[in-house]
Design a protein around this motif. Structure first.
Motif, PDB file in Angstrom:
ATOM      1  N   SER A 236      48.519   9.740 -21.780  1.00 15.04           N
ATOM      2  CA  SER A 236      47.964   8.564 -22.449  1.00 15.04           C
ATOM      3  C   SER A 236      47.682   7.486 -21.419  1.00 15.04           C
ATOM      4  N   GLY A 237      46.468   6.970 -21.418  1.00  5.59           N
ATOM      5  CA  GLY A 237      46.115   5.894 -20.507  1.00  5.59           C
ATOM      6  C   GLY A 237      46.169   4.525 -21.152  1.00  5.59           C
ATOM      7  N   SER A 238      46.665   4.460 -22.391  1.00  4.75           N
ATOM      8  CA  SER A 238      46.689   3.204 -23.132  1.00  4.75           C
ATOM      9  C   SER A 238      48.115   2.847 -23.493  1.00  4.75           C
ATOM     10  N   SER A 239      48.553   1.661 -23.089  1.00  4.99           N
ATOM     11  CA  SER A 239      49.917   1.241 -23.416  1.00  4.99           C
ATOM     12  C   SER A 239      50.072   1.017 -24.914  1.00  4.99           C
ATOM     13  N   ILE A 240      49.019   0.542 -25.567  1.00  8.68           N
ATOM     14  CA  ILE A 240      49.095   0.313 -27.019  1.00  8.68           C
ATOM     15  C   ILE A 240      49.204   1.640 -27.757  1.00  8.68           C
ATOM     16  N   ALA A 241      48.369   2.609 -27.375  1.00  6.78           N
ATOM     17  CA  ALA A 241      48.463   3.929 -28.005  1.00  6.78           C
ATOM     18  C   ALA A 241      49.827   4.553 -27.736  1.00  6.78           C
ATOM     19  N   ASN A 242      50.370   4.315 -26.545  1.00  8.24           N
ATOM     20  CA  ASN A 242      51.687   4.836 -26.200  1.00  8.24           C
ATOM     21  C   ASN A 242      52.761   4.219 -27.086  1.00  8.24           C
ATOM     22  N   VAL A 243      52.669   2.893 -27.317  1.00  8.33           N
ATOM     23  CA  VAL A 243      53.632   2.198 -28.170  1.00  8.33           C
ATOM     24  C   VAL A 243      53.626   2.789 -29.576  1.00  8.33           C
ATOM     25  N   VAL A 244      52.438   2.968 -30.125  1.00  7.70           N
ATOM     26  CA  VAL A 244      52.343   3.434 -31.503  1.00  7.70           C
ATOM     27  C   VAL A 244      52.713   4.911 -31.609  1.00  7.70           C
ATOM     28  N   THR A 245      52.277   5.723 -30.638  1.00 11.39           N
ATOM     29  CA  THR A 245      52.545   7.157 -30.703  1.00 11.39           C
ATOM     30  C   THR A 245      54.038   7.441 -30.690  1.00 11.39           C
ATOM     31  N   THR A 246      54.747   6.881 -29.724  1.00 12.75           N
ATOM     32  CA  THR A 246      56.187   7.122 -29.642  1.00 12.75           C
ATOM     33  C   THR A 246      56.976   6.190 -30.546  1.00 12.75           C
ATOM     34  N   GLY A 247      56.469   4.963 -30.714  1.00 13.75           N
ATOM     35  CA  GLY A 247      57.205   3.980 -31.500  1.00 13.75           C
ATOM     36  C   GLY A 247      57.343   4.335 -32.964  1.00 13.75           C
ATOM     37  N   THR A 248      56.388   5.072 -33.508  1.00 11.05           N
ATOM     38  CA  THR A 248      56.476   5.488 -34.901  1.00 11.05           C
ATOM     39  C   THR A 248      57.763   6.255 -35.162  1.00 11.05           C
ATOM     40  N   PHE A 249      58.199   7.027 -34.162  1.00 10.79           N
ATOM     41  CA  PHE A 249      59.434   7.801 -34.304  1.00 10.79           C
ATOM     42  C   PHE A 249      60.645   7.032 -33.784  1.00 10.79           C
ATOM     43  N   THR A 250      60.471   6.386 -32.636  1.00 11.55           N
ATOM     44  CA  THR A 250      61.639   5.845 -31.940  1.00 11.55           C
ATOM     45  C   THR A 250      62.127   4.525 -32.519  1.00 11.55           C
ATOM     46  N   ILE A 251      61.215   3.643 -32.904  1.00 10.82           N
ATOM     47  CA  ILE A 251      61.631   2.313 -33.368  1.00 10.82           C
ATOM     48  C   ILE A 251      62.492   2.386 -34.630  1.00 10.82           C
ATOM     49  N   PRO A 252      62.102   3.155 -35.663  1.00  9.14           N
ATOM     50  CA  PRO A 252      63.013   3.256 -36.829  1.00  9.14           C
ATOM     51  C   PRO A 252      64.371   3.838 -36.471  1.00  9.14           C
ATOM     52  N   MET A 253      64.402   4.801 -35.532  1.00  7.85           N
ATOM     53  CA  MET A 253      65.680   5.380 -35.135  1.00  7.85           C
ATOM     54  C   MET A 253      66.531   4.369 -34.355  1.00  7.85           C
ATOM     55  N   MET A 254      65.891   3.553 -33.521  1.00  6.16           N
ATOM     56  CA  MET A 254      66.625   2.511 -32.797  1.00  6.16           C
ATOM     57  C   MET A 254      67.238   1.504 -33.771  1.00  6.16           C
ATOM     58  N   LYS A 255      66.480   1.122 -34.772  1.00  4.66           N
ATOM     59  CA  LYS A 255      66.994   0.189 -35.781  1.00  4.66           C
ATOM     60  C   LYS A 255      68.151   0.817 -36.556  1.00  4.66           C
ATOM     61  N   LYS A 256      68.081   2.128 -36.755  1.00  4.04           N
ATOM     62  CA  LYS A 256      69.124   2.805 -37.533  1.00  4.04           C
ATOM     63  C   LYS A 256      70.477   2.748 -36.828  1.00  4.04           C
TER      64      LYS A 256
END
Length: 856
Positions: A258-278
Motif C-alpha cells: 500500500s502506498g497510501s497511509s490513509i488506505a493503510n489506516v482504514v485497511t488495518t484499522g477496521t480490524f485492529t482499532i475495535p480490538m484495541m478498544k476491547k
C-alpha cells in the motif's frame, strides 16, 4: 468525519478511501465504463513498457523511450483525474458534466503534445515556438487544477508561488532576487525540456512507482492484505496490548503493498482499532497507534511511499544502497512504536486476547520453530544454487524452466493452504479468540511467493526495480486468474468460480491505475517546483536565509530545516512531499553544513528531510490519516492527531542521530559492526521511548525521565562526550600534509577544507568529504578521485575536476583553494561511554523495581 459511527461501516470507510485515492465522483453506466476501460488500458500500457517484450519486436511501433512514456503516462493520469474528481462540493457526483469531459480531453492532448511533437522538439531545444508556448500556457494551469482536485490546494498553491517567483524574481528582496525569466524561457524549461513537468520525478513515477502501486493493488485484491492482518493478530494478539502491537506489525506488512497511509489506516484499522478498544485503549489512543504505524509504513523499505526510487535519482546511488541505508532506522522506529504500545498496556494493566486452547508444550513449539527455520534455510540454499545450475545449463531458455518451477511452487503452496480453514475477509468477523499462528500462516503462505520473487529479483538477480516489480506483478496476475478455480477444486467445493479470477484481475488493474492517477499528478506538479529551483538557484538562496537565521549553529540550522520540512509537507502525499522538501531543503543542509564544518553523506541529508516531511502527515490539524482513524474509532480527530504526534517523536529523533552518526545508516559498516549498531541503537530507542512516555516499570519521576533521556543520548551519540576529552580530528595545512607523505588507508573518510570567492566576491569557507577508494598518499587519493591540482609554494589550488568523478560529486570546483585536511586522532573506545550509561540505566531499573515491590 464525525458522522461515521464508532466502528465505521464498511460502506462509509470504503467511500473515505475511494474519495481520497480514486476520486469522489461515482458515475454510472457508459461514463463509468469509459473510466474503467481507460484505467485498465493504462495498466496494460505500464506493464508493457516495463516488460522485456517491446525489445523483442523488430518494429518501433509499440516501443517508446523514457521521455515519450512520461508524456503518455501523464496523459492517462490527467484524463482520469478530471473524470474522477469533481470541481467542488456542489459539482454533480453521479455523472460527469460535459465541461469536465472537454477539460479532460484538452488536458490529455496538452500533455501528449510532448509525445506527438517529440522529434520536432528535439531539433529546437532552447528555442520554443509560439505553438509550444500556447500548449504550455494551457497545459500547466490544467495540471495545477488537476492537482487541486485530487490533492487539495496546498501543492498547486506552492507550485504557483514558485512559478511567479520564476517570472518576477527581479522584483523580490535583494536576498532572494534573481534576474527574472520571460515566458519563452520558462516554457522551454518547464514544458519542452525534462527539467520541469516531464522531469525526473515524473520519470520515476512512470518507470517504477506505477508498477509497485499496481503490484500492491493486485496483491491486495488477491487477499494478501487480510492475510497479513490476521497473521499479525494471531502472533501478537495474546500479549499485553496485543491488538495494538498487531496493528503496528500489520501496518508494516501492509505497507509493502500500500502506498497510501490513509488506505493503510482504514485497511488495518477496521480490524485492529475495535480490538484495541476491547482490551482497554481509548478511542483516541487506538486511532493514534494506527495512524503512527500506518504513516511509519512510508519509511519502511522497499517502497517507502515511492521515495526510494526518487532517492536513487536525486542522491545518485543504487536502489539496493538506498534500501540498505534506510532499513535500520525504519526497523528501529517500528520497534520503538511496539514498545510505546507495551508501555501504554502496562500503564493501564491491559491484557491480551485469549488464544484457542492448545495442548502443545513449549518444547514442542520451540522445536517446531527451529525445524521451520532450518527448513527455510535449506530451501533457500537449494533455490539459490539450483537456479544458478539451471541458468548455467539452460542458458537463455532458463527463464521458461524457472517460470514453470515458480508456478509449480505456487500450486503446491495453494494446495497446502487449502488444507486449512479459509480466511474470513469480512470486517465483522469474531476475533475475540485468537486462532493458531501456524494455521493462519499455512492458510495463505502462497501470498508470500510474489513478495519473495520481488525481493529475489531486486537483491539476488539485481534487476531494475521496474523489471522486478513487473515479474512480481505477472506472478500475482497468474495467481488472481487461477486462485478461485484451483482453490475451489482443492477444497472440493461444488460451486467452483471459473471466471471470478478474470473479474478480480480487471478490478485490481483498475484499482491500481485509479490509485496512481493522483500520485502521477503530484509528481508532475512537484516537477514545476524542481524546475524553478534548477532555473533560479533558489536552493542556494534558502541556504543563505537559513544560515542567517541560525547564526551558523548546526543544531539550530537542523531544527529550522525540520520545521520548514513539516510546514512544506502539510497536506501533500508522500511522493510529492519528498520531491518538494528534497529539492528545497536538502541543499540547505549540504551548503550550510559544509560552510560550518558539518559534512554528512548525501543519503543522510535526504533521509533527514524525508522523515520530517512525513511528520506533517501526523501533525495536527492537517494530518488526514488522523481523520481516517477517527472515522473508524469514533474518537476526536484532533485529539487522535495530537497523541499520534506524541507517538511519532521517536521518528523525529532518528534524523538528528544519523546526521551526527552515519553508522545508523550502515555506511562503510561491516556485518559484525552492523549487528552491534542495531542492538545498541535499539536499546537507546527503547530508553528514549520510556523517557518520553514517563514510564519504565512504574511511573517515572521527573528526574528519572531526564536521566533516561541523558542515557539514550549518550548511547546514541557517544562521540559527543568523547570529543570533550579528545577531539576527533586535528587540522593540518594541505601543503604540510602533502610534504609529510602520510599513507591513507582504503575506505578512510577525508574532510577537506576549501575556500573560494562567493557571488559577492568575498571568501567563503566550506568542507568537502572524500572517501579513499584505495590506499596511498594524498596525491594518489586525489588523482583517483578525479581532482587535478595546481600546487605552488603558497597554495594548493584545484585546476580541474573530472565530470562524474568522486570529487565532482563531493562538490569540488575549479579555482577552489584547498587550505587543509582534518586528520583523525586516536580516541578512547566508545565503551567508556556505553558502560557507565548502561550502569546508570540498571540503577533506574533497580529503583523502579524497588518502588513497584513496595507498592504491592
Amino acid at each position: 468525519m464525525n458522522q461515521y459511527k464508532e466502528s465505521g461501516s464498511s460502506t462509509d470507510l470504503d467511500e473515505l478511501v475511494s474519495s481520497n485515492d480514486m476520486g469522489g465522483r461515482k458515475p454510472k453506466g457508459f461514463q463509468l465504463k469509459i473510466i474503467l476501460v481507460v484505467a485498465f488500458v493504462w495498466a496494460l500500457f505500464q506493464l508493457w513498457i516495463a516488460s522485456p517484450f517491446p525489445y523483442l519486436l523488430e518494429t518501433d511501433l509499440l516501443r517508446w523511450n523514457s521521455n515519450q512514456a512520461r508524456s503518455i503516462h501523464l496523459s492517462f493520469a490527467i484524463f482520469l483525474v478530471f473524470l474522477s474528481f469533481p470541481f467542488g462540493s456542489k459539482s454533480p457526483i453521479d455523472r460527469i458534466p460535459a465541461t469536465d469531459w472537454c477539460i479532460a480531453i484538452l488536458a490529455s492532448l496538452c500533455t501528449s503534445y510532448y509525445l506527438v511533437e517529440y522529434n520536432s522538439i528535439a531539433t529546437r531545444v532552447g528555442a520554443p515556438i509560439l505553438q509550444d508556448v500556447i500548449v504550455a500556457c494551457i497545459g500547466i494551469p490544467l495540471l495545477f487544477e488537476a492537482a487541486r482536485r485530487s490533492l487539495g490546494i496546498t501543492l498547486p498553491l506552492i507550485a504557483t508561488i514558485f512559478l511567479l517567483y520564476n517570472f518576477f524574481g527581479n522584483y523580490m528582496p535583494e536576498m532572494i532576487a534573481h534576474k527574472g525569466f520571460n515566458l519563452y524561457e520558462v516554457v522551454n524549461h518547464q514544458w519542452i525540456t525534462t527539467e520541469g513537468v516531464f522531469g525526473i520525478a515524473l520519470g520515476v513515477s512512470t518507470d517504477f512507482v506505477f508498477l509497485f502501486v499496481l503490484f500492491g493493488a493486485l496483491l491486495d485484491k488477491a487477499g494478501a492484505g487480510n492475510y497479513f492482518i490476521q497473521l499479525a493478530f494471531s502472533c501478537l494478539g495474546h500479549f499485553r496490548g496485543g491488538p495494538a502491537k498487531a496493528a503496528v506489525v500489520a501496518s508494516g506488512l501492509t505497507g509493502l503493498i500500500s502506498g497510501s497511509s490513509i488506505a493503510n489506516v482504514v485497511t488495518t484499522g477496521t480490524f485492529t482499532i475495535p480490538m484495541m478498544k476491547k482490551v482497554g485503549f481509548s478511542a483516541e489512543k487506538a486511532g493514534a497507534v494506527e495512524v503512527a504505524s500506518s504513516v511509519n509504513g512510508q519509511i519502511m523499505p522497499p517502497v517507502m511511499g515511492a521515495a526510494a526510487f526518487l532517492m536513487v535519482e536525486y542522491v545518485g546511488i543504487s536502489y539496493l544502497d538506498v534500501i540498505k541505508h534506510a532499513f535500520l532506522p525504519a526497523l528501529i522506529s517500528y520497534i520503538g512504536l511496539v514498545y510505546i504500545v507495551h508501555l501504554e498496556a502496562l500503564k493501564a494493566n491491559m491484557q491480551g486476547l485469549p488464544r484457542k486452547s492448545s495442548n502443545v508444550s513449549f518444547i514442542r513449539k520451540l522445536s517446531s520453530f527451529l525445524f521451520g527455520f532450518l527448513a527455510i534455510c535449506v530451501i533457500s540454499a537449494v533455490v539459490y544454487f539450483g537456479l544458478g545450475w539451471i541458468k548455467q545449463l539452460a542458458g537463455d531458455d532458463s527463464i521458461f524452466i524457472i517460470s514453470a518451477l515458480v508456478i509449480l511452487g505456487y500450486v503446491g503452496l495453494l494446495y497446502l493452504g487449502s488444507q486449512s480453514p479459509k480466511l474470513d475477509d469480512s470486517t465483522d468477523q469474531d476475533l475475540s479468540e485468537l486462532p493458531s499462528p501456524g494455521v493462519i500462516f499455512q492458510s495463505g503462505i502462497y501470498y508470500l511467493l510474489p513478495v519473495v520473487v520481488l525481493v529475489w529479483c531486486l537483491m539476488i538477480e539485481r534487476l531494475s526495480p521496474g523489471l522486478s516489480a513487473f515479474w512480481a506483478a505477472l506472478l500475482t496476475i497468474f495467481m488472481i486468474l487461477t486462485k478461485p478455480y484451483l482453490e475451489g477444486v482443492f477444497r472440493k467445493e461444488t460451486d467452483v468460480k471459473v471466471f471470478q479470477g478474470v473479474k478480480d484481475l480487471f478490478d485490481g488493474m483498475v484499482s491500481g491505475s485509479r490509485n496512481m492517477a493522483s500520485i502521477s499528478i503530484a509528481t508532475a506538479t512537484a516537477g514545476v517546483i524542481v524546475g524553478v529551483v534548477s532555473q533560479t538557484s533558489v536552493g542556494a538562496v534558502l541556504a543563505d536565509v537559513v544560515e542567517a537565521l541560525s547564526f551558523g549553529n548546526i543544531t539550530l540550522m537542523l531544527v529550522l530545516v525540520a520545521i520548514l520540512c513539516m510546514i512544506l509537507g502539510m497536506g501533500l502525499p508522500t511522493t510529492a512531499n519528498y520531491i518538494v522538501v528534497s529539492s528545497l531543503m536538502a541543499n540547505v543542509i549540504v551548503e550550510v553544513g559544509a560552510s560550518n564544518g558539518l559534512v554528512v553523506p548525501l543519503i543522510a541529508v535526504h533521509l533527514f528531510v524525508f522523515y520530517f516531511g512525513l511528520m506533517a502527515d501526523v501533525t495536527p490539524p492537517v494530518g488526514l490519516a488522523s481523520f481516517a482513524a477517527a472515522a473508524v474509532s469514533g474518537g476526536k480527530p484532533i485529539g487522535t492527531g495530537i497523541i499520534a504526534f506524541k507517538y511519532a517523536l521517536r521518528t523525529a529523533l532518528l534524523p538528528f542521530l544519523f546526521i551526527f552518526n552515519s553508522d545508523l545508516l550502515l555506511i562503510n559498516v561491516g556485518v559484525a559492526q552492523g549487528i552491534f549498531i542495531f542492538v545498541i541503537a535499539t536499546l537507546a530507542m527503547l530508553i528514549f521511548t520510556a523517557a518520553t512516555q514517563g514510564y519504565l516499570i512504574v511511573k517515572s519521576k521527573w528526574w528519572e525521565s531526564a536521566l533516561l533521556l541523558l542515557i539514550a543520548f549518550s548511547i546514541f551519540r557517544p562521540g559527543f562526550w568523547i570529543d570533550k576529552v579528545v577531539e576527533s580530528h586535528h587540522y593540518v595545512a594541505m601543503s604540510d600534509f602533502i610534504e609529510q607523505g602520510n599513507m591513507i588507508q582504503s575506505g578512510a573518510p577525508l574532510r577537506i577544507h576549501v575556500t573560494e570567492e562567493d557571488y559577492s566576491g568575498k571568501p567563503a569557507n566550506s568542507t568537502h568529504m572524500l572517501i579513499a577508494r584505495e590506499s596511498g598518499n594524498i596525491n594518489t587519493i586525489f588523482e583517483h578521485a578525479g581532482l587535478n591540482l595546481y600546487i605552488t609554494d603558497s597554495a594548493v589550488e584545484v585546476d580541474s575536476v573530472d565530470i562524474g568523478s568522486d570529487a565532482y560529486e563531493a562538490g569540488f570546483e575549479a579555482f577552489q583553494v584547498i587550505k587543509g585536511i582534518d586528520v583523525s586522532n586516536d580516541q578512547p573506545s566508545k565503551l567508556f561511554v556505553y558502560i557507565p550509561s548502561l550502569l546508570l540505566f540498571c540503577g533506574v531499573i533497580v529503583l523502579q523495581r524497588r518502588r513497584k515491590s513496595n507498592a504491592l
